[in-house]
Design an enzyme around this catalytic site. Sequence first.
Site, PDB file in Angstrom:
ATOM      1  CE  LYS A 179      -1.610   2.943   2.075  1.00 50.58           C
ATOM      2  NZ  LYS A 179      -1.443   4.412   1.773  1.00 50.58           N
ATOM      3  CB  CYS A 289      13.638   9.411   7.173  1.00 46.13           C
ATOM      4  SG  CYS A 289      14.770   8.234   6.437  1.00 46.13           S
ATOM      5  CD  GLU A 382       9.960  13.489  10.910  1.00 46.35           C
ATOM      6  OE1 GLU A 382       8.793  13.082  11.010  1.00 46.35           O
ATOM      7  OE2 GLU A 382      10.904  12.795  10.482  1.00 46.35           O
TER       8      GLU A 382
END
Length: 478
Positions: A179, A289, A382
């Site tokens: 997905k 990331c 973040e």
Amino acid sequence: MKAEHYVGGGFRSDGPSFPLIAPVDGSELGTVPEATRDVVDDAVTAARTALRGPWGTTGAEERAAALRAVADGIEARFDEFVDAEVADTGRSREFARTVDVPRAVGNFRAYAELLYGRPERAYTTRVPGWSTGAGQALNYTVRRPLGVVAIISPWNLPLLLSTWKIAPALACGNTVVLKPSEETPSTATLLARVIDDAGLPDGVFNLVHGHGPAAAGEFLTAHPGVDAIAFTGESATGAAIMRNAADHVTPVSFELGGKNPALVFADADLDAAVDGTVRSSFTHSGQICLCTERVYVERPVFDEFVVRLGERAAALDGYGPMISADHRDKVLAYYRLAREEGATVVAGGGAPAFGDERDGGFHVEPTVLTGLPETARAVREEIFGPVCHVAPFDTEDEALALANDSPYGLASTLWTRDLSRAHRVAPRVETGIVWVNCWNLRDLRTPFGGVKASGIGREGGEYSLDFFSEPVNVCIQI
Ligand SMILES: NC(=O)c1ccc[n+]([C@@H]2O[C@H](COP(=O)([O-])OP(=O)(O)OC[C@H]3O[C@@H](n4cnc5c(N)ncnc54)[C@H](O)[C@@H]3O)[C@@H](O)[C@H]2O)c1
Ligand SMILES: O=C/C=C/C=C(\O)C(=O)O
């Protein structure tokens, strides 16, 4: 590029759909089918059926050949993959041509090769304290696939990160239901075409599109027919998936969020440290990331470093957009919050006005901040955009305390010419990866992953084979 589900060897787009928006200018690229619960159930059923078919008994040689055929297929459609990734993400063609698509090919080739020569140990000698019971035995380990693996991938490196899990999952004999992010469905659909053309048995690889919460992502990760979940995305999403996985004690491998620190010591090659921090903070507009969002600089070179980094950030051009209007608004909200929290904005801090079609896209300025306390939200949370905060330190222990004072622990960079310092400090940085005098230099055999809220487990080389297969000990009385 028309996004489609791929279930049991067939392409389908039944059910509701949603628009796919180009981040570069806000235009509509097409529509994406939203997988209903039934579509997800069909995909999991097809994956289970495939396990019981010829794929379930293929040997390493055949699986390696299948992975190499997929790698060949991606190479044969290289430019199509580049076009699709550029359209969905708004990133430069250079990045797609040199990082995204080559790494997808590399991921499949790496795990095809790794399948050979994976030595498993056998034990025959009796060792006091380790051996119990009477008689001599031969113990050896074999590995079994986990079964049906659900893979959920993010929008920032769509093809790289999905294939980083698909390749080892298939290498170990599992079947997969992917997905991808709702923001970036195109290269996943293209990959399904390549896999279909490569002739993998129906149901070995399945693809369902759609959103996450209360939609395709959640239907898949909560599905009782799923034997393992490999997820890359936000830490909060990981926690939600873990709650769903708990009901069936489903094993998980998580690559999650980060707030990555850089430590720049006064003895560093400052040119290299500035160049490296420009790359690590602003590559793909900070939407990786591994990107640096916190920079700690030893005081004697702090002022010079801030000025030079600010100048480089201000001079950046041709940078890409945020993935969506929502994400752009989130990043700009952090820029405003940083100012409210007392930040000095050394460079950037807003949205650019290009005077062309890009003004319809989701761009934000590369930004350098300083002057905030460590408790500021812009320093602790973040942001996942082209922004970093720079603060000074005076001692090695203080630098480590600053770097480690975070709920995250994914990646870090350390800039110093002092070899003893590098070997002394690196193991004490609480991240899964520490780059010394470099950034994002990758060897796919190394353990990749984060500590604390940045992840669970490691992937890469044998570490991936350890997650995507079950070791079974066979003990034979001699
Ligand atoms: N550690 C790593 O290797 C790594 C790599 C890339 C991105 N990331 C992280 O990913 C985030 C950015 O990506 P994103 O915005 O796509 O993350 P996200 O968590 O919003 O979404 C990631 C994927 O999860 C799906 N999803 C969302 N909610 C879900 C739910 N409740 N159940 C099941 N699936 C769900 C989404 O549809 C998408 O496919 C950042 O936090 C970044 O740090 C980490
Ligand atoms: O955005 C995060 C980047 C992850 C990179 C990898 O997983 C890799 O290089 O294998």
